[in-house]
Design an enzyme around this catalytic site. Structure first.
Site, mmCIF file in Angstrom:
data_model
loop_
_atom_site.group_PDB
_atom_site.id
_atom_site.type_symbol
_atom_site.label_atom_id
_atom_site.label_comp_id
_atom_site.label_asym_id
_atom_site.label_seq_id
_atom_site.Cartn_x
_atom_site.Cartn_y
_atom_site.Cartn_z
ATOM 1 N N HIS A 13 0.864 -1.198 0.000
ATOM 2 C CA HIS A 13 0.000 0.000 0.000
ATOM 3 C C HIS A 13 0.889 1.233 0.000
ATOM 4 O O HIS A 13 1.490 1.583 1.018
ATOM 5 C CB HIS A 13 -0.901 0.022 1.251
ATOM 6 N N LYS A 99 -9.623 -0.584 -5.341
ATOM 7 C CA LYS A 99 -9.568 0.117 -4.063
ATOM 8 C C LYS A 99 -10.838 0.919 -3.837
ATOM 9 O O LYS A 99 -11.226 1.741 -4.678
ATOM 10 C CB LYS A 99 -8.354 1.065 -4.027
ATOM 11 N N HIS A 136 -10.358 1.370 2.381
ATOM 12 C CA HIS A 136 -10.077 2.411 3.367
ATOM 13 C C HIS A 136 -11.229 2.338 4.364
ATOM 14 O O HIS A 136 -12.332 2.805 4.086
ATOM 15 C CB HIS A 136 -10.006 3.793 2.715
ATOM 16 N N ASP A 247 1.603 2.912 3.391
ATOM 17 C CA ASP A 247 0.742 4.078 3.166
ATOM 18 C C ASP A 247 1.584 5.347 3.045
ATOM 19 O O ASP A 247 1.115 6.440 3.347
ATOM 20 C CB ASP A 247 -0.310 4.227 4.275
#
Length: 344
Positions: A13, A99, A136, A247
């Site tokens: 990610h 996503k 998310h 991230d």
């Protein structure tokens, strides 16, 4: 243990952005990781397989010569994503997932899914073809406290979704709470989670005590120390449902140190060393390889890397700033501080 050799790790990610930003972000990441799941929340977003492959070409144009780097692509899930696009993902060599950003959840997420029930036809195809759905995991209702948004997503969105689609492959991205960790533990092997270095090393005190520190601000936001401790426990447990996803998200210093600062921590240049620091702090450095180099590849059905890297336990000062875009700086995670591991 003063040295550790790992299979080459992967980042499941990451945000690389586009355009001039790639000159900074791609080399930083490629020198750390072999593969990377590249987030699609560009402007405009990456919504089709053809757009994803074009983005991959732009990324590869900045890969350092002689470095084995394989960016893996993801589509941006919208209310208008076609179910037929899922089969294209399944047949693609380089596109691995889709996503889902709840609309308004984070940077460049305005085009996200407004109501997950609207896209059940696409999710049905994801389950059929076993294409991973990356989530998310936060609700975005204005009345919900920002520290409670992950738990509410589990209760109100993800639990009903998995009852409707029990075989769906899901990665709950960048989990931040004990509730999320326990939720993943309770599910079958088709549900996994990524964990960032900042959520292992820091908590909301690091961001707020003694003055607001914008370079610790990310979404989902840092939580209490008790949640940090649970994340450390599951990340270092050797459980294959948890694996590395930085991230890492670049924003210029001006965009972070601002009256309305952007969310995101830039960890790419020293990410594996930051994870080593976290694992070593709890005496489990020997379990880093599974988390960083094995479990993600296994979940995505990709071969494990065969090359290796070596980390040495010796102090390293993270740079105070890095060049970014034109005449701008980026402040890396834990800038100017000393960590105890170094990749050679």
């Amino acid at each position: 243990m003063n040295t550790i050799t790992l299979l080459q790790p992967d980042d499941w990610h990451v945000h690389l952005r586009d355009g001039l930003a790639l000159k900074r972000t791609v080399p930083d990441l490629a020198r750390q990781f072999s593969r990377a799941i590249c987030m699609p929340n560009l402007v405009p977003p990456v919504k089709t397989v053809d757009e994803a492959l074009a983005y991959r070409e732009r990324i590869m144009a900045h890969a350092p010569e002689g470095v084995n780097f394989d960016p893996r692509m993801v589509l941006y899930f919208t209310d208008y994503t076609s179910p037929e696009e899922v089969k294209k993902i399944k047949d693609s060599e380089y596109v691995n997932a889709i996503k889902l950003y709840p609309a308004g959840a984070t940077t460049n997420s305005d085009n996200g899914v407004s109501d997950i029930r609207k896209v059940y036809a696409v999710i049905e195809q994801l389950e059929k073809y076993q294409v991973p759905l990356l989530l998310h995991g936060e609700v975005t209702h204005n009345h919900v406290d920002i520290f409670d948004r992950e738990k509410r997503f589990l209760d109100e969105v993800l639990s009903p979704l998995l009852k409707q689609f029990p075989a769906l492959k899901v990665v709950l991205e960048h989990i931040t709470t004990s509730e999320a960790a326990h939720f993943v533990l309770e599910q079958d092997r088709n549900v996994a989670a990524t964990i960032t270095p900042q959520h292992l090393l820091f908590n909301r005190n690091d961001m707020l005590v003694g003055g607001i520190k914008p370079h610790f601000y990310c979404l989902p936001i840092l939580k209490r120390q008790t949640h940090q401790q649970t994340l450390l426990e599951v990340a270092t447990s050797g459980n294959p449902k948890f694996f590395l996803g930085t991230d890492s998200a670049p924003h210029s210093k001006n965009a972070k140190e601002n009256a309305c600062g952007c969310a995101g921590c830039y960890s790419a240049p020293t990410a594996i060393e930051l994870y080593a620091q976290a694992f070593d702090q709890v005496g489990r450095i020997e379990r880093l390889e599974g988390f960083a180099s094995m479990f993600g590849a296994d979940f995505y059905g990709l071969p494990r890397n065969t090359q290796t890297i070596t980390l040495f336990k010796e102090p390293q000062v993270i740079p105070a700033s890095l060049e970014y875009l034109e005449n701008e700086q980026i402040i890396p995670l834990y800038a100017g501080q000393t960590i105890q591991w170094r990749k050679v």
